[in-house]
Motif scaffolding. Structure first.
Motif, PDB file in Angstrom:
ATOM      1  N   SER A  59      87.403  45.777  74.867  1.00 39.32           N
ATOM      2  CA  SER A  59      86.675  45.014  73.860  1.00 39.32           C
ATOM      3  C   SER A  59      85.653  44.122  74.564  1.00 39.32           C
ATOM      4  O   SER A  59      85.797  43.774  75.723  1.00 39.32           O
ATOM      5  CB  SER A  59      87.641  44.160  73.040  1.00 39.32           C
ATOM      6  N   CYS A  60      84.625  43.770  73.822  1.00 41.42           N
ATOM      7  CA  CYS A  60      83.594  42.906  74.378  1.00 41.42           C
ATOM      8  C   CYS A  60      84.080  41.459  74.374  1.00 41.42           C
ATOM      9  O   CYS A  60      84.859  41.057  73.527  1.00 41.42           O
ATOM     10  CB  CYS A  60      82.312  43.035  73.571  1.00 41.42           C
ATOM     11  N   GLU A  61      83.607  40.722  75.331  1.00 45.30           N
ATOM     12  CA  GLU A  61      83.967  39.314  75.472  1.00 45.30           C
ATOM     13  C   GLU A  61      82.701  38.526  75.733  1.00 45.30           C
ATOM     14  O   GLU A  61      81.635  39.099  75.931  1.00 45.30           O
ATOM     15  CB  GLU A  61      84.935  39.133  76.644  1.00 45.30           C
ATOM     16  N   GLN A  62      82.849  37.221  75.751  1.00 48.53           N
ATOM     17  CA  GLN A  62      81.719  36.389  76.146  1.00 48.53           C
ATOM     18  C   GLN A  62      82.167  35.389  77.190  1.00 48.53           C
ATOM     19  O   GLN A  62      83.322  34.992  77.238  1.00 48.53           O
ATOM     20  CB  GLN A  62      81.080  35.697  74.944  1.00 48.53           C
ATOM     21  N   LEU A  63      81.226  35.042  78.053  1.00 51.23           N
ATOM     22  CA  LEU A  63      81.474  34.123  79.149  1.00 51.23           C
ATOM     23  C   LEU A  63      80.233  33.270  79.322  1.00 51.23           C
ATOM     24  O   LEU A  63      79.119  33.794  79.326  1.00 51.23           O
ATOM     25  CB  LEU A  63      81.764  34.922  80.430  1.00 51.23           C
ATOM     26  N   ALA A  64      80.419  31.961  79.413  1.00 47.49           N
ATOM     27  CA  ALA A  64      79.278  31.047  79.477  1.00 47.49           C
ATOM     28  C   ALA A  64      79.078  30.532  80.898  1.00 47.49           C
ATOM     29  O   ALA A  64      80.035  30.277  81.625  1.00 47.49           O
ATOM     30  CB  ALA A  64      79.488  29.879  78.533  1.00 47.49           C
ATOM     31  N   TYR A  65      77.817  30.397  81.265  1.00 45.31           N
ATOM     32  CA  TYR A  65      77.431  29.765  82.521  1.00 45.31           C
ATOM     33  C   TYR A  65      76.770  28.441  82.152  1.00 45.31           C
ATOM     34  O   TYR A  65      75.744  28.419  81.474  1.00 45.31           O
ATOM     35  CB  TYR A  65      76.471  30.642  83.331  1.00 45.31           C
ATOM     36  N   GLU A  66      77.374  27.333  82.588  1.00 48.28           N
ATOM     37  CA  GLU A  66      76.886  25.995  82.248  1.00 48.28           C
ATOM     38  C   GLU A  66      75.810  25.541  83.221  1.00 48.28           C
ATOM     39  O   GLU A  66      75.969  25.655  84.429  1.00 48.28           O
ATOM     40  CB  GLU A  66      78.038  24.976  82.307  1.00 48.28           C
ATOM     41  N   VAL A  67      74.710  25.065  82.688  1.00 52.53           N
ATOM     42  CA  VAL A  67      73.637  24.474  83.482  1.00 52.53           C
ATOM     43  C   VAL A  67      73.621  22.993  83.129  1.00 52.53           C
ATOM     44  O   VAL A  67      73.523  22.640  81.967  1.00 52.53           O
ATOM     45  CB  VAL A  67      72.265  25.110  83.154  1.00 52.53           C
ATOM     46  N   GLN A  68      73.747  22.133  84.101  1.00 47.61           N
ATOM     47  CA  GLN A  68      73.880  20.701  83.839  1.00 47.61           C
ATOM     48  C   GLN A  68      72.524  19.990  83.754  1.00 47.61           C
ATOM     49  O   GLN A  68      72.390  18.869  84.168  1.00 47.61           O
ATOM     50  CB  GLN A  68      74.760  20.052  84.912  1.00 47.61           C
ATOM     51  N   ARG A  69      71.529  20.674  83.211  1.00 47.75           N
ATOM     52  CA  ARG A  69      70.217  20.071  83.031  1.00 47.75           C
ATOM     53  C   ARG A  69      69.736  20.369  81.624  1.00 47.75           C
ATOM     54  O   ARG A  69      70.001  21.431  81.089  1.00 47.75           O
ATOM     55  CB  ARG A  69      69.221  20.658  84.022  1.00 47.75           C
ATOM     56  N   ASN A  70      69.010  19.454  81.047  1.00 48.59           N
ATOM     57  CA  ASN A  70      68.481  19.663  79.709  1.00 48.59           C
ATOM     58  C   ASN A  70      67.100  20.305  79.714  1.00 48.59           C
ATOM     59  O   ASN A  70      66.715  20.954  78.758  1.00 48.59           O
ATOM     60  CB  ASN A  70      68.411  18.346  78.935  1.00 48.59           C
ATOM     61  N   LYS A  71      66.347  20.130  80.781  1.00 48.13           N
ATOM     62  CA  LYS A  71      64.998  20.692  80.799  1.00 48.13           C
ATOM     63  C   LYS A  71      65.024  22.124  81.311  1.00 48.13           C
ATOM     64  O   LYS A  71      65.961  22.560  81.970  1.00 48.13           O
ATOM     65  CB  LYS A  71      64.066  19.828  81.635  1.00 48.13           C
ATOM     66  N   ARG A  72      63.980  22.842  81.010  1.00 51.04           N
ATOM     67  CA  ARG A  72      63.876  24.236  81.433  1.00 51.04           C
ATOM     68  C   ARG A  72      63.684  24.312  82.954  1.00 51.04           C
ATOM     69  O   ARG A  72      63.014  23.482  83.537  1.00 51.04           O
ATOM     70  CB  ARG A  72      62.714  24.910  80.732  1.00 51.04           C
ATOM     71  N   ILE A  73      64.296  25.308  83.551  1.00 56.09           N
ATOM     72  CA  ILE A  73      64.208  25.512  84.994  1.00 56.09           C
ATOM     73  C   ILE A  73      63.849  26.970  85.268  1.00 56.09           C
ATOM     74  O   ILE A  73      63.815  27.791  84.351  1.00 56.09           O
ATOM     75  CB  ILE A  73      65.527  25.132  85.695  1.00 56.09           C
ATOM     76  N   LEU A  74      63.583  27.280  86.503  1.00 59.86           N
ATOM     77  CA  LEU A  74      63.198  28.649  86.861  1.00 59.86           C
ATOM     78  C   LEU A  74      64.284  29.670  86.532  1.00 59.86           C
ATOM     79  O   LEU A  74      63.978  30.826  86.238  1.00 59.86           O
ATOM     80  CB  LEU A  74      62.832  28.724  88.342  1.00 59.86           C
ATOM     81  N   LEU A  75      65.543  29.257  86.562  1.00 57.44           N
ATOM     82  CA  LEU A  75      66.639  30.163  86.232  1.00 57.44           C
ATOM     83  C   LEU A  75      66.462  30.741  84.834  1.00 57.44           C
ATOM     84  O   LEU A  75      66.810  31.898  84.586  1.00 57.44           O
ATOM     85  CB  LEU A  75      67.981  29.424  86.335  1.00 57.44           C
ATOM     86  N   ASP A  76      65.891  29.956  83.931  1.00 57.85           N
ATOM     87  CA  ASP A  76      65.691  30.408  82.554  1.00 57.85           C
ATOM     88  C   ASP A  76      64.872  31.697  82.503  1.00 57.85           C
ATOM     89  O   ASP A  76      65.057  32.517  81.609  1.00 57.85           O
ATOM     90  CB  ASP A  76      64.995  29.330  81.727  1.00 57.85           C
ATOM     91  N   GLU A  77      63.962  31.860  83.456  1.00 63.66           N
ATOM     92  CA  GLU A  77      63.105  33.047  83.480  1.00 63.66           C
ATOM     93  C   GLU A  77      63.841  34.280  83.995  1.00 63.66           C
ATOM     94  O   GLU A  77      63.382  35.399  83.781  1.00 63.66           O
ATOM     95  CB  GLU A  77      61.868  32.791  84.353  1.00 63.66           C
ATOM     96  N   CYS A  78      64.979  34.086  84.676  1.00 56.89           N
ATOM     97  CA  CYS A  78      65.700  35.192  85.302  1.00 56.89           C
ATOM     98  C   CYS A  78      66.871  35.718  84.470  1.00 56.89           C
ATOM     99  O   CYS A  78      67.289  36.859  84.661  1.00 56.89           O
ATOM    100  CB  CYS A  78      66.272  34.750  86.656  1.00 56.89           C
TER     101      CYS A  78
END
Length: 123
Positions: A59-78
């Motif tokens: 079955s499908c599941e979900q898993l979250a990766y927490e980013v401890q910043r509120n502003k957009r960072i380069l990771l958002d593009e990846c």
């Protein structure tokens, strides 16, 4: 050969039962070999692989990766490319604590996506 979902589920259960017939589970070597031959025959007859049988029961599941910043960072593009590479879906959730990327898919795929995201975020 196309199977409807009910027959496919029965076939999957039959294959799983045959795969459980092993010497370690109390069968003789002859019984285990006969069960393995029957599994091979069924897979060939219905043009399936063991991966097809195993994945269909996952079955499908979900898993979250927490980013401890509120502003957009380069990771958002990846993150979208990471999800596509790992064969899963992703979406962004934001709250007061920060941003979290939620990966959705098969367990191994979402774990790989989170691991890859962590590596890229750390770099």
């Amino acid at each position: 050969m196309n199977l409807d979902p009910t027959n496919l589920d029965r076939l999957r259960q039959r294959i799983q039962a045959l795969r459980a017939k092993t010497v370690a589970n109390g069968c003789t070597e002859g019984e285990a070999l006969a069960a393995a031959a029957k599994v091979a025959e069924l897979l060939d007859r219905y043009d399936l692989s063991l991966a097809d049988v195993d994945v269909r029961q996952s079955s499908c599941e979900q898993l979250a990766y927490e980013v401890q910043r509120n502003k957009r960072i380069l990771l958002d593009e990846c993150v979208g490319a990471i999800a596509e590479f790992c064969g899963c879906r992703v979406w962004r959730e934001k709250d007061r604590a920060g941003v979290r990327w939620v990966f959705f898919g098969l367990r191994a795929d979402i774990e790989a996506a989170c691991c890859l995201t962590e590596v890229i975020d750390s770099a």
